[in-house]
Scaffold this motif. Sequence first.
Motif, PDB file in Angstrom:
ATOM      1  N   LEU A   1       6.496   3.621   5.502  1.00  0.00           N
ATOM      2  CA  LEU A   1       6.815   3.322   4.105  1.00  0.00           C
ATOM      3  C   LEU A   1       8.213   3.837   3.751  1.00  0.00           C
ATOM      4  O   LEU A   1       8.963   3.183   3.039  1.00  0.00           O
ATOM      5  CB  LEU A   1       5.767   3.960   3.182  1.00  0.00           C
ATOM      6  CG  LEU A   1       5.913   3.653   1.695  1.00  0.00           C
ATOM      7  CD1 LEU A   1       5.809   2.161   1.448  1.00  0.00           C
ATOM      8  CD2 LEU A   1       4.870   4.379   0.893  1.00  0.00           C
TER       9      LEU A   1
ATOM     10  N   ILE B   1      11.200   1.617   2.331  1.00  0.00           N
ATOM     11  CA  ILE B   1      11.832   1.861   1.040  1.00  0.00           C
ATOM     12  C   ILE B   1      13.347   1.992   1.207  1.00  0.00           C
ATOM     13  O   ILE B   1      14.123   1.378   0.479  1.00  0.00           O
ATOM     14  CB  ILE B   1      11.254   3.151   0.397  1.00  0.00           C
ATOM     15  CG1 ILE B   1       9.814   2.895  -0.028  1.00  0.00           C
ATOM     16  CG2 ILE B   1      12.083   3.585  -0.783  1.00  0.00           C
ATOM     17  CD1 ILE B   1       9.084   4.145  -0.430  1.00  0.00           C
TER      18      ILE B   1
ATOM     19  N   PRO C   1       3.001  -2.954  -3.889  1.00  0.00           N
ATOM     20  CA  PRO C   1       1.862  -3.878  -3.838  1.00  0.00           C
ATOM     21  C   PRO C   1       1.006  -3.693  -2.581  1.00  0.00           C
ATOM     22  O   PRO C   1       1.530  -3.518  -1.488  1.00  0.00           O
ATOM     23  CB  PRO C   1       2.525  -5.267  -3.845  1.00  0.00           C
ATOM     24  CG  PRO C   1       3.840  -5.049  -4.490  1.00  0.00           C
ATOM     25  CD  PRO C   1       4.272  -3.692  -4.039  1.00  0.00           C
ATOM     26  N   GLN C   2      -0.302  -3.718  -2.800  1.00  0.00           N
ATOM     27  CA  GLN C   2      -1.270  -3.518  -1.712  1.00  0.00           C
ATOM     28  C   GLN C   2      -2.104  -4.778  -1.558  1.00  0.00           C
ATOM     29  O   GLN C   2      -2.362  -5.471  -2.544  1.00  0.00           O
ATOM     30  CB  GLN C   2      -2.199  -2.359  -2.063  1.00  0.00           C
ATOM     31  CG  GLN C   2      -1.496  -1.087  -2.453  1.00  0.00           C
ATOM     32  CD  GLN C   2      -1.009  -0.332  -1.245  1.00  0.00           C
ATOM     33  OE1 GLN C   2      -1.777  -0.123  -0.319  1.00  0.00           O
ATOM     34  NE2 GLN C   2       0.255   0.026  -1.234  1.00  0.00           N
TER      35      GLN C   2
ATOM     36  N   ILE D   1       4.772   8.368  -4.597  1.00  0.00           N
ATOM     37  CA  ILE D   1       5.299   7.039  -4.910  1.00  0.00           C
ATOM     38  C   ILE D   1       4.161   6.075  -5.234  1.00  0.00           C
ATOM     39  O   ILE D   1       3.145   6.027  -4.534  1.00  0.00           O
ATOM     40  CB  ILE D   1       6.127   6.502  -3.729  1.00  0.00           C
ATOM     41  CG1 ILE D   1       7.480   7.196  -3.732  1.00  0.00           C
ATOM     42  CG2 ILE D   1       6.315   5.005  -3.828  1.00  0.00           C
ATOM     43  CD1 ILE D   1       8.439   6.618  -2.778  1.00  0.00           C
TER      44      ILE D   1
ATOM     45  N   VAL E   1       4.997  10.678   0.153  1.00  0.00           N
ATOM     46  CA  VAL E   1       5.821  10.545   1.357  1.00  0.00           C
ATOM     47  C   VAL E   1       6.744  11.758   1.455  1.00  0.00           C
ATOM     48  O   VAL E   1       7.108  12.367   0.457  1.00  0.00           O
ATOM     49  CB  VAL E   1       6.671   9.261   1.353  1.00  0.00           C
ATOM     50  CG1 VAL E   1       5.805   8.041   1.398  1.00  0.00           C
ATOM     51  CG2 VAL E   1       7.614   9.217   0.167  1.00  0.00           C
ATOM     52  N   THR E   2       7.091  12.082   2.697  1.00  0.00           N
ATOM     53  CA  THR E   2       8.002  13.196   2.933  1.00  0.00           C
ATOM     54  C   THR E   2       9.300  12.636   3.498  1.00  0.00           C
ATOM     55  O   THR E   2       9.288  11.950   4.507  1.00  0.00           O
ATOM     56  CB  THR E   2       7.373  14.197   3.911  1.00  0.00           C
ATOM     57  OG1 THR E   2       6.132  14.623   3.348  1.00  0.00           O
ATOM     58  CG2 THR E   2       8.271  15.388   4.128  1.00  0.00           C
ATOM     59  N   MET E   3      10.404  12.939   2.815  1.00  0.00           N
ATOM     60  CA  MET E   3      11.699  12.446   3.262  1.00  0.00           C
ATOM     61  C   MET E   3      12.361  13.504   4.141  1.00  0.00           C
ATOM     62  O   MET E   3      12.098  14.699   3.988  1.00  0.00           O
ATOM     63  CB  MET E   3      12.610  12.148   2.061  1.00  0.00           C
ATOM     64  CG  MET E   3      11.950  11.350   0.958  1.00  0.00           C
ATOM     65  SD  MET E   3      11.554   9.675   1.469  1.00  0.00           S
ATOM     66  CE  MET E   3      13.118   8.875   1.250  1.00  0.00           C
TER      67      MET E   3
ATOM     68  N   PHE F   1       9.755  -0.296  -3.401  1.00  0.00           N
ATOM     69  CA  PHE F   1       8.935   0.900  -3.171  1.00  0.00           C
ATOM     70  C   PHE F   1       7.684   0.644  -2.350  1.00  0.00           C
ATOM     71  O   PHE F   1       6.882   1.534  -2.156  1.00  0.00           O
ATOM     72  CB  PHE F   1       8.537   1.516  -4.521  1.00  0.00           C
ATOM     73  CG  PHE F   1       9.712   1.797  -5.403  1.00  0.00           C
ATOM     74  CD1 PHE F   1      10.553   2.854  -5.118  1.00  0.00           C
ATOM     75  CD2 PHE F   1       9.995   0.987  -6.478  1.00  0.00           C
ATOM     76  CE1 PHE F   1      11.659   3.101  -5.908  1.00  0.00           C
ATOM     77  CE2 PHE F   1      11.096   1.234  -7.279  1.00  0.00           C
ATOM     78  CZ  PHE F   1      11.932   2.295  -6.986  1.00  0.00           C
ATOM     79  N   GLY F   2       7.492  -0.586  -1.890  1.00  0.00           N
ATOM     80  CA  GLY F   2       6.292  -0.885  -1.111  1.00  0.00           C
ATOM     81  C   GLY F   2       5.021  -0.675  -1.901  1.00  0.00           C
ATOM     82  O   GLY F   2       3.999  -0.285  -1.345  1.00  0.00           O
TER      83      GLY F   2
ATOM     84  N   LYS G   1       0.964   7.095  -3.126  1.00  0.00           N
ATOM     85  CA  LYS G   1       1.112   7.664  -1.788  1.00  0.00           C
ATOM     86  C   LYS G   1       2.145   8.779  -1.845  1.00  0.00           C
ATOM     87  O   LYS G   1       3.135   8.669  -2.567  1.00  0.00           O
ATOM     88  CB  LYS G   1       1.597   6.553  -0.849  1.00  0.00           C
ATOM     89  CG  LYS G   1       1.513   6.916   0.588  1.00  0.00           C
ATOM     90  CD  LYS G   1       1.020   5.753   1.430  1.00  0.00           C
ATOM     91  CE  LYS G   1       0.750   6.299   2.810  1.00  0.00           C
ATOM     92  NZ  LYS G   1      -0.559   6.070   3.280  1.00  0.00           N
TER      93      LYS G   1
ATOM     94  N   TRP H   1       2.619   0.478   5.103  1.00  0.00           N
ATOM     95  CA  TRP H   1       2.381   1.495   4.088  1.00  0.00           C
ATOM     96  C   TRP H   1       2.210   2.923   4.604  1.00  0.00           C
ATOM     97  O   TRP H   1       2.148   3.834   3.811  1.00  0.00           O
ATOM     98  CB  TRP H   1       1.149   1.127   3.258  1.00  0.00           C
ATOM     99  CG  TRP H   1       1.380  -0.052   2.402  1.00  0.00           C
ATOM    100  CD1 TRP H   1       2.141  -0.099   1.269  1.00  0.00           C
ATOM    101  CD2 TRP H   1       0.878  -1.371   2.582  1.00  0.00           C
ATOM    102  NE1 TRP H   1       2.137  -1.366   0.751  1.00  0.00           N
ATOM    103  CE2 TRP H   1       1.367  -2.169   1.531  1.00  0.00           C
ATOM    104  CE3 TRP H   1       0.067  -1.970   3.537  1.00  0.00           C
ATOM    105  CZ2 TRP H   1       1.073  -3.515   1.407  1.00  0.00           C
ATOM    106  CZ3 TRP H   1      -0.233  -3.312   3.417  1.00  0.00           C
ATOM    107  CH2 TRP H   1       0.265  -4.073   2.350  1.00  0.00           C
TER     108      TRP H   1
ATOM    109  N   ASN I   1      -8.145   1.553   2.525  1.00  0.00           N
ATOM    110  CA  ASN I   1      -6.899   0.870   2.874  1.00  0.00           C
ATOM    111  C   ASN I   1      -6.088   0.414   1.674  1.00  0.00           C
ATOM    112  O   ASN I   1      -5.052  -0.208   1.831  1.00  0.00           O
ATOM    113  CB  ASN I   1      -7.129  -0.344   3.779  1.00  0.00           C
ATOM    114  CG  ASN I   1      -7.826   0.038   5.056  1.00  0.00           C
ATOM    115  OD1 ASN I   1      -7.584   1.115   5.582  1.00  0.00           O
ATOM    116  ND2 ASN I   1      -8.700  -0.819   5.536  1.00  0.00           N
TER     117      ASN I   1
END
Lengths: 204, 298
Positions: free
Chosen positions: B30, B34, A108-109, A59, A44-46, A105-106, A42, B26, A37
């Motif tokens: 995410l 963003i 921090p975990q 990212i 990501v797909t835009m 950018f999200g 990570k 997340w 977790n």
Amino acid sequence: MSDIGNARLKFYCDEHRCISCDGCSVACAEAHELPANINRRKVVTMNEGIFGLEYSLSIACMHCTDAPCEQVCPTDCFYIREDGIVLHDKDKCIGCAYCLYACPFGAPQFPQDGAFSIKGVMDKCTMCAGGPEETNSDKERELYGQNRIAEGKVPVCAAMCSTKALLVGDSAEISDIYRERVLSIGHGAKTQPYGWSTAYGSKI
Amino acid sequence: MKSKYIIIALLALSSLAFGYSDSVVWSDNLVDNILGYDKEGSLHLGQYFTILQSTYFKPLFFGVLFGVPAIFLIHYLIIGPMIFSHDRKKIYVFTLFNRIVHAIAGIAFILIIPTGLIMMFATTFGGGEFVRICKDIHAISTLLFIVSIVPMFLMWLRPMLPSSDDIKWMMILGGYLNKRKDPVPAGRFNAGQKMWFWLATLGGFLMIGTGVAMYFQDFRLDILVSNSISQIDFLRASAIIHNVLGLAVLALFLTHIYMSVFAIKGAIHSMINGYKEEEEVEILHSSYYKELKEKGEA
């Protein structure tokens, strides 16, 4: 490196090259032995599913020059190294998650620590540069993972990137590499995703 | 047939076990989180939160924490406390139930407010384990607040509704600016107490809601999804609301303490034994006193 004194280390993910293989995030999780977790990196797909507009990119913490996380932290646990790497002190962090609210950018975990789903202290990408503890000490390794920068190695995600989409280094160097790549598009360089024409032929 | 249900049950249970992997902050969301930072049409809450938290909240809390008591100190030195005769009759104003509910809320506030301030000024306390414990106390004592806020809201709702006395009370600032013992227009509660009541209850519900959101952080609310508000934007809004309301709560909490302990001598006893001095009621709650007189209760 042109001017090592003024170098600011940055990540850049070339979205023309990223094939969304998740190699970087797996390499990161393995190298730093991250708990489940926690995803420091990570993919990501835009614009997912939109023809012609879809692209992927990797990212993590982008090590901002004017890092907003550092500005909002109530404990002032962040510090920015001379080479631009944004790090934080887990001994000071209280896990309030304000850095997450400030981060664009999200990055921090927060691990779920024990009962009542209390948030643990923050964890994020260190650009493989460890933390404030003694370099390569057991405590640093336990809290922040490997310190590859101290050993002169490239951060593990960029080192593992199979298409060399993920670049890391002095921002000036990175931008030179990227400019060269963009300029060479249509001039003998591959315009399709890397490896596509080799595997399937260029007509598709 | 039976095995089908077993498989369904297993799937449902395993989705519980891996529930966290379907993170709202997340995982696939995410991208929305963003884009929410500064894209056209976004709420720009990321920047607002960063500016507020990095430059405004700390000095504002500092100002309220020391400014409000400073004003009261000046008030105490220049005008001084109100002293009412303790020899006359006493009027029973707060039932045992009122007092117990108030006491629970009071304990909650005494735990929540200092721990909140320690988190705000965490740098001064060096962060780390001490502040982390304060953060947990801040969260856990919310339970005390939750059990007291609902009965408090219901038991005082009627007398706390606004009345025409409130405007008159505001015009003379409750008669606290002079030492004369003129009857002050107020019912069972004056306009100041009403302000505090509405802030502590309606504001309190908001404080609980935003605080719980920040505590659990990663949960799915359908109302947010249907309004395409990203989870992080919701958390940012929660943090802003929590801090702004916190400023108001701190200011009025300090006022409440000053009034009950220092400004009106002996006023705190009405919340301990339930009785108020007759003269205190006659002057500070003149409309209520008239009402009691008419009923023959005073």
